[in-house]
Design a protein around this motif. Structure first.
Motif, PDB file in Angstrom:
ATOM      1  N   THR A 223       0.852  -1.198   0.000  1.00 47.72           N
ATOM      2  CA  THR A 223       0.000   0.000   0.000  1.00 47.72           C
ATOM      3  C   THR A 223       0.878   1.234   0.000  1.00 47.72           C
ATOM      4  N   ILE A 224       0.527   2.191  -0.844  1.00 48.96           N
ATOM      5  CA  ILE A 224       1.316   3.405  -1.004  1.00 48.96           C
ATOM      6  C   ILE A 224       0.447   4.636  -0.764  1.00 48.96           C
ATOM      7  N   LEU A 225       0.924   5.532   0.093  1.00 52.73           N
ATOM      8  CA  LEU A 225       0.321   6.859   0.230  1.00 52.73           C
ATOM      9  C   LEU A 225       1.237   7.855  -0.463  1.00 52.73           C
ATOM     10  N   ALA A 226       0.777   8.462  -1.538  1.00 53.07           N
ATOM     11  CA  ALA A 226       1.533   9.506  -2.234  1.00 53.07           C
ATOM     12  C   ALA A 226       1.024  10.852  -1.741  1.00 53.07           C
ATOM     13  N   MET A 227       1.956  11.730  -1.301  1.00 55.55           N
ATOM     14  CA  MET A 227       1.542  12.988  -0.699  1.00 55.55           C
ATOM     15  C   MET A 227       2.467  14.115  -1.129  1.00 55.55           C
ATOM     16  N   ASP A 228       2.022  15.337  -0.844  1.00 54.80           N
ATOM     17  CA  ASP A 228       2.819  16.535  -1.086  1.00 54.80           C
ATOM     18  C   ASP A 228       3.449  16.989   0.227  1.00 54.80           C
ATOM     19  N   PRO A 229       4.563  17.720   0.159  1.00 52.97           N
ATOM     20  CA  PRO A 229       5.251  18.102   1.388  1.00 52.97           C
ATOM     21  C   PRO A 229       4.537  19.136   2.247  1.00 52.97           C
ATOM     22  N   ASP A 230       3.480  19.760   1.728  1.00 48.76           N
ATOM     23  CA  ASP A 230       2.754  20.739   2.547  1.00 48.76           C
ATOM     24  C   ASP A 230       1.558  20.120   3.262  1.00 48.76           C
ATOM     25  N   VAL A 231       1.462  18.787   3.221  1.00 47.33           N
ATOM     26  CA  VAL A 231       0.333  18.083   3.824  1.00 47.33           C
ATOM     27  C   VAL A 231       0.735  17.524   5.176  1.00 47.33           C
ATOM     28  N   SER A 232      -0.147  17.643   6.160  1.00 49.58           N
ATOM     29  CA  SER A 232       0.076  17.033   7.466  1.00 49.58           C
ATOM     30  C   SER A 232      -0.839  15.827   7.617  1.00 49.58           C
ATOM     31  N   LEU A 233      -0.293  14.757   8.205  1.00 47.96           N
ATOM     32  CA  LEU A 233      -1.009  13.484   8.317  1.00 47.96           C
ATOM     33  C   LEU A 233      -1.665  13.354   9.686  1.00 47.96           C
ATOM     34  N   PRO A 234      -2.848  12.747   9.762  1.00 42.70           N
ATOM     35  CA  PRO A 234      -3.558  12.618  11.035  1.00 42.70           C
ATOM     36  C   PRO A 234      -3.097  11.387  11.818  1.00 42.70           C
ATOM     37  N   ALA A 235      -3.446  11.355  13.076  1.00 43.58           N
ATOM     38  CA  ALA A 235      -3.045  10.255  13.949  1.00 43.58           C
ATOM     39  C   ALA A 235      -3.700   8.934  13.566  1.00 43.58           C
ATOM     40  N   ASN A 236      -4.868   8.982  12.908  1.00 44.18           N
ATOM     41  CA  ASN A 236      -5.581   7.751  12.558  1.00 44.18           C
ATOM     42  C   ASN A 236      -5.194   7.214  11.181  1.00 44.18           C
ATOM     43  N   LEU A 237      -4.029   7.620  10.670  1.00 39.88           N
ATOM     44  CA  LEU A 237      -3.629   7.207   9.322  1.00 39.88           C
ATOM     45  C   LEU A 237      -3.586   5.684   9.167  1.00 39.88           C
ATOM     46  N   ALA A 238      -2.929   4.992  10.094  1.00 39.58           N
ATOM     47  CA  ALA A 238      -2.811   3.536   9.978  1.00 39.58           C
ATOM     48  C   ALA A 238      -4.182   2.864  10.008  1.00 39.58           C
ATOM     49  N   GLU A 239      -5.067   3.384  10.850  1.00 36.68           N
ATOM     50  CA  GLU A 239      -6.426   2.827  10.937  1.00 36.68           C
ATOM     51  C   GLU A 239      -7.164   2.961   9.603  1.00 36.68           C
ATOM     52  N   ARG A 240      -7.038   4.119   8.968  1.00 40.92           N
ATOM     53  CA  ARG A 240      -7.751   4.337   7.710  1.00 40.92           C
ATOM     54  C   ARG A 240      -7.099   3.572   6.545  1.00 40.92           C
ATOM     55  N   ILE A 241      -5.793   3.395   6.606  1.00 40.94           N
ATOM     56  CA  ILE A 241      -5.141   2.569   5.587  1.00 40.94           C
ATOM     57  C   ILE A 241      -5.588   1.121   5.745  1.00 40.94           C
ATOM     58  N   HIS A 242      -5.754   0.692   6.984  1.00 36.75           N
ATOM     59  CA  HIS A 242      -6.285  -0.652   7.231  1.00 36.75           C
ATOM     60  C   HIS A 242      -7.687  -0.788   6.635  1.00 36.75           C
ATOM     61  N   TYR A 243      -8.500   0.231   6.792  1.00 30.95           N
ATOM     62  CA  TYR A 243      -9.841   0.236   6.188  1.00 30.95           C
ATOM     63  C   TYR A 243      -9.735   0.108   4.671  1.00 30.95           C
ATOM     64  N   PHE A 244      -8.818   0.861   4.060  1.00 34.13           N
ATOM     65  CA  PHE A 244      -8.628   0.789   2.612  1.00 34.13           C
ATOM     66  C   PHE A 244      -8.184  -0.598   2.178  1.00 34.13           C
ATOM     67  N   GLN A 245      -7.273  -1.178   2.915  1.00 30.99           N
ATOM     68  CA  GLN A 245      -6.751  -2.486   2.539  1.00 30.99           C
ATOM     69  C   GLN A 245      -7.822  -3.567   2.543  1.00 30.99           C
ATOM     70  N   HIS A 246      -8.866  -3.393   3.314  1.00 28.88           N
ATOM     71  CA  HIS A 246      -9.961  -4.356   3.355  1.00 28.88           C
ATOM     72  C   HIS A 246     -11.116  -3.983   2.430  1.00 28.88           C
ATOM     73  N   SER A 247     -10.996  -2.859   1.745  1.00 30.83           N
ATOM     74  CA  SER A 247     -12.103  -2.401   0.898  1.00 30.83           C
ATOM     75  C   SER A 247     -12.116  -3.068  -0.473  1.00 30.83           C
ATOM     76  N   GLY A 248     -10.951  -3.533  -0.922  1.00 25.79           N
ATOM     77  CA  GLY A 248     -10.853  -4.093  -2.258  1.00 25.79           C
ATOM     78  C   GLY A 248     -10.715  -3.051  -3.343  1.00 25.79           C
ATOM     79  N   ALA A 249     -10.633  -1.770  -2.963  1.00 23.86           N
ATOM     80  CA  ALA A 249     -10.510  -0.696  -3.949  1.00 23.86           C
ATOM     81  C   ALA A 249      -9.071  -0.570  -4.424  1.00 23.86           C
ATOM     82  N   ALA A 250      -8.907   0.049  -5.582  1.00 29.41           N
ATOM     83  CA  ALA A 250      -7.574   0.261  -6.140  1.00 29.41           C
ATOM     84  C   ALA A 250      -6.922   1.501  -5.556  1.00 29.41           C
TER      85      ALA A 250
END
Length: 445
Positions: free
Chosen positions: A154-181
């Motif tokens: 799983t890859i998160l592509a981001m820009d350097p002016d973006v700040s990431l939230p504390a729940n990032l891993a939780e939401r990536i886990h949600y994505f990984q189980h969604s079956g979406a591309a």
């Protein structure tokens, strides 16, 4: 996920909007004003109002489908955060500090900085790849992707002016189980002056209304989560142009029959444009990108339109018809609105320099302003979470004027594509790329 449960119902918002439109039309009729002239003057309001109404309905259907879906348990599988930087020496410390909680996941590519960014990265011990020539974000991330271990799926592509939230891993886990591309997060603008507040409203409508209404066939933004195998595949077909690079990713994914979901619970903050010049250049680049993608990816876009009603609306109606084909009608509406506004000012000051006619009655401007503001406020209140709603309410009365001004850089961006295609030059050079390439792959690897 059903965010709107505590808010006015979808049907209440619809009835309020219809009531506002009916009141305005009644005012025009009772005042004996020309209906054809009013329709032409209010083209911008009518077209944007149609889009808002359509997206409110689509969003309503999306939330109904998502209600009750199970929440995955467990932890996220390995993921990587990829970011391309260029000449970030001045802001590098703050940037790296914001990424500290995710340091083990971060991979940085320096896109041929001419300052001390590389030496600072080396001294700080962060994992990075330094490029010898400036290739822009898509090509830089493509090279960085080659050295990311294969077991990272799983890859998160981001820009350097973006700040990431504390729940990032939780939401990536949600994505990984969604079956979406891919998954598009919600992006908000940090408070930073009046211009940022207008962009906050724009982003709120763009994400919590626009992208939310299209899930699971939405479009990505400059920050997005991807399935690694899918990203590897689409990067082989990417033009590597910085113009519309995220939309090009979305076109490649959707045209192949895969899904892109929208996650309103993954909220990322970014910097808005602080100056009018920076904002203008950004919007020129965005509209230039839209023309470019349609000219170069029309076969894939047709596949998306044939795939589903959602794809047909986004790429056929919104981008194609409302965004480009009917854009001259929007421009005519803007010119006439300005004409009505100037005539109203002329009458207010008793200067009498502008003669009255069927197309410049001040009531037209007032009617359009009232109707657009009611629709915008209704949409904003309906889709914006309660904790952040108050921020935009103060500036919503000015949002109509903001939308009028947006038409100008949009026009310049379209003209840029036309003049570059026909004559080899642009009427305005935006900040994205000094030498944009039309058609095929850019000369970057």
């Amino acid at each position: 996920m059903a965010q709107a449960n505590f808010k006015p119902s979808f049907w209440f918002i619809g009835m309020l909007t219809v009531a506002a439109i009916t009141a305005v039309v009644s005012l025009v009729v009772n005042a004996g004003l020309s209906i054809p002239a009013y329709l032409l003057v209010s083209a911008l309001v009518l077209l944007d109002g149609f889009d808002i109404a359509a997206r409110l309905w689509l969003r309503h259907q999306t939330i109904r489908r998502q209600t009750g879906q199970p929440v995955p348990t467990g932890k996220a599988r390995p993921f990587a955060i990829l970011v391309s930087v260029h000449n970030m020496e001045r802001n590098l410390d703050d940037f790296l500090e914001s990424l500290k909680p995710f340091r083990s996941h971060v991979w940085i590519v320096d896109d041929a900085s001419t300052d001390n960014t590389v030496s600072r990265l080396r001294a700080s011990g962060w994992r990075y790849l330094a490029l010898e020539s400036n290739v822009k974000k898509p090509a830089a991330l493509k090279q960085l992707l080659r050295i990311v271990p294969a077991e990272i799926g799983t890859i998160l592509a981001m820009d350097p002016d973006v700040s990431l939230p504390a729940n990032l891993a939780e939401r990536i886990h949600y994505f990984q189980h969604s079956g979406a591309a891919a998954m598009c997060p919600k992006v908000t603008v940090r408070p930073d002056g009046n211009l940022a507040e207008m962009q906050h409203i724009e982003y709120a409508l763009s994400f919590d209304l626009g992208r939310s209404s299209l899930s699971p066939q939405t479009v990505t933004s400059g920050v997005a989560v991807y399935d690694r195998a899918v990203l590897d595949e689409i990067m082989q077909r990417h033009s590597l142009s910085v113009y519309g690079e995220d939309l090009e990713n979305a076109v490649n994914i959707l045209s192949s029959g895969r899904n892109i979901i929208y996650d309103p619970e993954l909220v990322l903050q970014t910097d808005g444009k602080r100056t009018f010049h920076g904002w203008f250049s950004q919007r020129v680049g965005w509209s230039f990108s839209l023309f470019k993608i349609y000219a170069e990816r029309h076969a894939e876009i047709l596949k998306i339109m044939e795939r589903s009603p959602v794809g047909f609306y986004q790429f056929g109606i919104y981008f194609g018809l409302l965004g480009m084909l009917l854009w001259p009608l929007k421009l005519s509406s803007i010119v006439l609105l300005a004409y009505c506004g100037l005539n109203g000012l002329d009458e207010l000051l008793a200067v009498n320099l502008i003669p009255d006619n069927d197309f410049n009655h001040p009531a037209f401007f007032a009617a359009c302003y009232f109707k657009y503001t009611v629709v915008a406020v209704a949409a904003y209140v309906f889709v914006t979470p309660a904790e952040s709603m108050q921020r935009g309410l103060l500036f919503l009365p000015l949002f109509f004027l903001y939308c009028i001004i947006v038409v100008v850089p949009t026009m310049v961006g379209y003209l840029n594509w036309i003049t570059l295609r026909l004559f080899g030059f642009r009427v305005y050079s935006d900040h994205y790329d000094a030498n944009p390439v039309l058609g095929g792959k850019a000369s970057r690897a």
